[in-house]
Design an enzyme around this catalytic site. Structure first.
Site, PDB file in Angstrom:
ATOM      1  N   GLU A  38       4.982 -11.011  14.558  1.00 15.20           N
ATOM      2  CA  GLU A  38       4.245 -11.322  15.895  1.00 15.20           C
ATOM      3  C   GLU A  38       4.926 -12.954  16.013  1.00 15.20           C
ATOM      4  O   GLU A  38       5.140 -13.299  17.136  1.00 15.20           O
ATOM      5  CB  GLU A  38       2.985 -11.405  15.640  1.00 15.20           C
ATOM      6  CG  GLU A  38       2.322 -11.322  17.271  1.00 15.20           C
ATOM      7  CD  GLU A  38       0.631 -11.205  17.107  1.00 15.20           C
ATOM      8  OE1 GLU A  38       0.234 -10.610  15.878  1.00 15.20           O
ATOM      9  OE2 GLU A  38       0.077 -11.686  18.121  1.00 15.20           O
ATOM     10  N   ARG A  96       0.956  -1.210   0.057  1.00 20.68           N
ATOM     11  CA  ARG A  96      -0.075   0.011  -0.052  1.00 20.68           C
ATOM     12  C   ARG A  96       0.803   1.409   0.078  1.00 20.68           C
ATOM     13  O   ARG A  96       0.553   2.151  -0.497  1.00 20.68           O
ATOM     14  CB  ARG A  96      -0.955   0.003   1.204  1.00 20.68           C
ATOM     15  CG  ARG A  96      -2.062  -0.948   0.807  1.00 20.68           C
ATOM     16  CD  ARG A  96      -2.891  -1.356   2.103  1.00 20.68           C
ATOM     17  NE  ARG A  96      -2.459  -2.436   2.666  1.00 20.68           N
ATOM     18  CZ  ARG A  96      -2.671  -2.912   3.963  1.00 20.68           C
ATOM     19  NH1 ARG A  96      -3.675  -2.459   4.664  1.00 20.68           N
ATOM     20  NH2 ARG A  96      -2.111  -3.978   4.303  1.00 20.68           N
TER      21      ARG A  96
HETATM   22  P1  AMP Z   1       3.617  -2.429  11.883  1.00 17.00           P
HETATM   23  O1  AMP Z   1       4.910  -3.061  11.326  1.00 17.00           O
HETATM   24  O2  AMP Z   1       3.163  -3.255  13.015  1.00 17.00           O
HETATM   25  O3  AMP Z   1       3.747  -0.943  11.951  1.00 17.00           O
HETATM   26  O4  AMP Z   1       2.621  -2.802  10.612  1.00 17.00           O
HETATM   27  C1  AMP Z   1       2.343  -2.093   9.471  1.00 17.00           C
HETATM   28  C2  AMP Z   1       1.828  -2.650   8.263  1.00 17.00           C
HETATM   29  O5  AMP Z   1       0.885  -3.481   8.695  1.00 17.00           O
HETATM   30  C3  AMP Z   1       1.506  -1.604   7.514  1.00 17.00           C
HETATM   31  O6  AMP Z   1       1.939  -1.834   6.210  1.00 17.00           O
HETATM   32  C4  AMP Z   1      -0.050  -1.806   7.440  1.00 17.00           C
HETATM   33  O7  AMP Z   1      -0.488  -1.989   6.160  1.00 17.00           O
HETATM   34  C5  AMP Z   1      -0.368  -3.009   8.058  1.00 17.00           C
HETATM   35  N1  AMP Z   1      -1.170  -3.205   9.086  1.00 17.00           N
HETATM   36  C6  AMP Z   1      -0.979  -3.334  10.774  1.00 17.00           C
HETATM   37  N2  AMP Z   1      -2.161  -3.099  11.395  1.00 17.00           N
HETATM   38  C7  AMP Z   1      -3.008  -2.892  10.666  1.00 17.00           C
HETATM   39  C8  AMP Z   1      -4.495  -2.303  10.756  1.00 17.00           C
HETATM   40  N3  AMP Z   1      -5.049  -2.535  12.028  1.00 17.00           N
HETATM   41  N4  AMP Z   1      -5.138  -2.220   9.822  1.00 17.00           N
HETATM   42  C9  AMP Z   1      -4.723  -2.055   8.480  1.00 17.00           C
HETATM   43  N5  AMP Z   1      -3.332  -2.361   8.288  1.00 17.00           N
HETATM   44  C10 AMP Z   1      -2.593  -2.832   9.287  1.00 17.00           C
END
Ligand code: AMP
Length: 177
Positions: free
Chosen positions: A97, A60
């Site tokens: 995770e 995205r």
């Molecule tokens: P993080 O590495 O945990 O910051 O996760 C970021 C990535 O996971 C991003 O590229 C988001 O597109 C996706 N992502 C994580 N949590 C969500 C959520 N609650 N809703 C939509 N996309 C999420």
């Protein structure tokens, strides 16, 4: 109607307990897309942050980052899941995770000293953004700022990025909703 009100929440996707913030409902709406792009260009056309190149994180981040690069008249660099880029790459591993994932960038994507605006759609734990920032720095790039449409402050990514010295920018936040 605002940016936030155009983002759809899908409960329990991709697994129970996750509130998925779906930006496709923002992007399919011409006025929503325009508002999104204007939010970013207002900041990066100003002198507040100097940007040479925009980098987007698969997938995205490609949509959002590509649009920002086009609007700013800058180049675009893709940061991809491992095994997708055809040229010579460097790799960064990061923790999920469960298990690990790897992202890559082309070794010749930009010159050392280039100021990069790093873009993704949403900040949750910050793990993905930190890995992408590490990749940029391995090549000698400077992470000018990390920009997202959505911040989830409760998950803690913003604090993590700030603790590492990165600047962040968001168009909207979801907290306790
Ligand atoms: P993080 O590495 O945990 O910051 O996760 C970021 C990535 O996971 C991003 O590229 C988001 O597109 C996706 N992502 C994580 N949590 C969500 C959520 N609650 N809703 C939509 N996309 C999420």
């Amino acid at each position: 109607m605002s940016i936030k009100s155009r983002i759809r929440t899908i409960p329990d996707y991709p697994k129970p307990g996750i509130q998925f913030r779906d930006i496709t409902t923002l992007l399919k709406d011409a006025e929503g897309f325009r508002l999104m792009l204007e939010g970013f260009t207002r900041r990066y056309r100003s002198d507040a942050v100097q940007v040479d190149v925009v980098a987007g994180i698969e997938a995205r981040g490609f949509i959002v980052g590509g649009a920002i690069a086009g609007a700013l008249g800058k180049g675009f660099v893709p940061i991809r899941k491992a095994g997708k880029l055809p040229g010579e790459t460097i790799t960064q591993e990061y923790a999920l995770e469960y298990g690990t994932d790897r992202i890559q960038v082309h070794k010749d994507a930009f010159a050392a000293g280039t100021r990069i605006l790093l873009v993704d759609d949403l900040l949750a734990t910050g793990g993905t953004a930190l890995a992408a920032a590490a990749l940029i720095e391995k090549l000698g790039g400077i992470v000018a700022e990390i920009a997202f449409i959505v911040n989830l402050p409760e998950v803690g990514g913003e604090k993590r990025l700030h603790a590492q010295g990165y600047k962040t920018f968001f168009l909207t936040e979801f907290e306790g909703e």
